[in-house]
Design an enzyme around this catalytic site. Structure first.
Site, short mmCIF file in Angstrom:
data_model
loop_
_atom_site.label_atom_id
_atom_site.label_comp_id
_atom_site.label_asym_id
_atom_site.label_seq_id
_atom_site.Cartn_x
_atom_site.Cartn_y
_atom_site.Cartn_z
N ASP A 63 0.16 -4.20 7.19
CA ASP A 63 -0.89 -3.32 7.66
C ASP A 63 -2.33 -3.77 7.38
O ASP A 63 -2.88 -3.52 6.30
CB ASP A 63 -0.66 -1.94 7.08
CG ASP A 63 0.69 -1.37 7.53
OD1 ASP A 63 1.59 -2.16 7.83
OD2 ASP A 63 0.83 -0.14 7.56
N HIS B 46 -7.40 -2.25 5.75
CA HIS B 46 -6.60 -1.13 6.23
C HIS B 46 -7.35 0.15 5.83
O HIS B 46 -8.19 0.11 4.93
CB HIS B 46 -5.21 -1.19 5.57
CG HIS B 46 -4.16 -0.38 6.26
ND1 HIS B 46 -3.91 -0.46 7.60
CD2 HIS B 46 -3.27 0.54 5.76
CE1 HIS B 46 -2.92 0.35 7.92
NE2 HIS B 46 -2.51 0.97 6.82
N ASP C 26 5.98 4.50 4.89
CA ASP C 26 6.95 3.54 5.41
C ASP C 26 7.00 2.27 4.58
O ASP C 26 7.87 1.42 4.80
CB ASP C 26 6.66 3.21 6.88
CG ASP C 26 5.24 2.77 7.14
OD1 ASP C 26 4.32 3.35 6.55
OD2 ASP C 26 5.03 1.84 7.95
N HIS C 27 6.12 2.14 3.61
CA HIS C 27 6.08 0.96 2.75
C HIS C 27 6.47 1.26 1.30
O HIS C 27 6.51 0.34 0.48
CB HIS C 27 4.70 0.33 2.78
CG HIS C 27 4.31 -0.17 4.14
ND1 HIS C 27 4.41 -1.49 4.51
CD2 HIS C 27 3.84 0.49 5.22
CE1 HIS C 27 4.01 -1.63 5.76
NE2 HIS C 27 3.67 -0.44 6.21
N HIS D 15 0.86 -1.18 0.00
CA HIS D 15 0.00 0.00 0.00
C HIS D 15 0.89 1.24 0.00
O HIS D 15 2.12 1.13 0.09
CB HIS D 15 -0.96 0.01 1.20
CG HIS D 15 -0.30 0.09 2.52
ND1 HIS D 15 0.49 -0.91 3.04
CD2 HIS D 15 -0.30 1.08 3.47
CE1 HIS D 15 0.94 -0.56 4.23
NE2 HIS D 15 0.48 0.64 4.51
N HIS E 114 1.28 3.95 2.09
CA HIS E 114 1.77 4.72 3.22
C HIS E 114 3.29 4.77 3.11
O HIS E 114 3.92 3.81 2.65
CB HIS E 114 1.34 4.08 4.54
CG HIS E 114 -0.07 4.43 4.93
ND1 HIS E 114 -0.88 3.58 5.65
CD2 HIS E 114 -0.81 5.55 4.69
CE1 HIS E 114 -2.07 4.17 5.85
NE2 HIS E 114 -2.05 5.35 5.27
#
Length: 311
Positions: free
Chosen positions: A208, A141, A67-68, A63, A65
């Site tokens: 997540d 999520h 941090d990914h 996804h 976000h």
């Protein structure tokens, strides 16, 4: 050296710490390299881990976000800088295609590598090759997110003792493999007479998400399950509010799905010590549990054939 192992590049969640980089996981699977969720700093972590960008053949983003995915620009540009010879397939939720485009072209560079975008817009198989079949499942999520499952096909393995017992060797073995059975003199020899089943290995990657059916479907029978354990039990309400799992939930998933090796990761910065993550997961799962650490290399467990012993 094992030919199937997970190279852990980062284990932090939203905020990196002094000891944990943003997410990043490189699964080395024979001649394929599956790079999952490259967060910020992934390119440098690969250098420290001793793996090159040329090992990446497939990029899997769960996804969008940060941090990914904030490591995507560096990885993509490094592929071009190193003049990667093979095409790299990039998988990501279809609703985030605009974000992937921005990341891929975040700055000016001479694009030499061939990156083939594969937006994922549903559940099911998204790639197939010698490595097996790569599946995606939608997770629960706050934004669109998917998990990944890699399944190697079951095959049959020749047993030298059985071949010798039937007097087979040389090109005739290849003929038997292709035809499924052959006739030697007055005898009919079937493939099953000289082989044993070799069960394909399974790998699952779950980030997540709240608990949902897809988590269990991805993890089912996995030889290795890499799964987020962002929160501890005392923060279960936060986990549910923000769409995450606790370590206990990860342990219950592993137990119910008969996972062989459980790898916990994606830890909130609120926990400087992750020993309790292992303890809480172990309260539900009695199998092999690893609390991932940056730059760790984790082998995929050896195969087990129907007799129960490694082949």
């Amino acid at each position: 050296m094992p030919n199937r192992e997970l190279v852990v590049l980062g284990t932090a969640s939203q905020v990196p710490t002094r000891h944990r980089n943003h997410n990043g996981y490189l699964l080395l699977w024979d001649d394929e390299g599956f790079l999952f969720d490259p967060g910020e700093g992934t390119q440098r972590q690969m250098l420290l881990a001793g793996v090159t960008a040329s090992r990446v053949t497939r990029l899997c983003v769960t996804h969008f976000h940060g941090d990914h995915c904030l490591g995507v620009p560096g990885v993509v540009q490094r592929l071009s800088l190193d003049d990667a010879k093979l095409p790299v397939h990039a998988y990501f939720p279809a609703s985030g295609r605009e974000y992937f485009t921005r990341l891929r072209h975040a700055s000016v560079f001479y694009e030499r590598a061939e990156v083939r975008e594969v937006p994922v817009d549903g559940d099911g198989a998204i790639a197939e090759g010698r490595f097996g079949v790569l599946y995606a499942r939608r997770l629960d999520h706050p934004i669109d997110a998917v998990g990944y499952r890699l399944v190697e096909a079951d095959r049959r393995r020749f047993v030298p003792e059985l071949l010798a017992r039937h007097g087979l060797g040389g090109p005739i073995v290849g003929e038997l493999k292709r035809a499924g059975e052959i006739t030697v003199g007055q005898r009919r020899i079937r493939l099953a007479d000289v082989t044993v089943e070799r069960t394909g290995q399974k790998f699952a990657f779950v980030m997540d998400t709240r608990l949902c059916d897809a988590v269990y479907e991805l993890a089912d029978g996995a030889d290795m399950l890499v799964i987020e354990a962002t929160f501890l039990d005392e923060d279960a309400e936060l986990a549910d509010r923000y769409g995450h799992l606790t370590a206990s939930q990860a342990g219950r998933v592993a137990a119910q799905c008969h996972v062989r090796r459980l790898v916990l990761t994606h830890f909130s910065q609120r926990y400087p010590d992750t020993r309790r993550h292992r303890d809480q997961a172990a309260a539900h799962f009695g199998g092999d549990i690893l609390v991932a650490a940056d730059l760790q290399r984790i082998p995929v467990p050896p195969r087990v054939h129907p007799g129960g012993d490694p082949p």
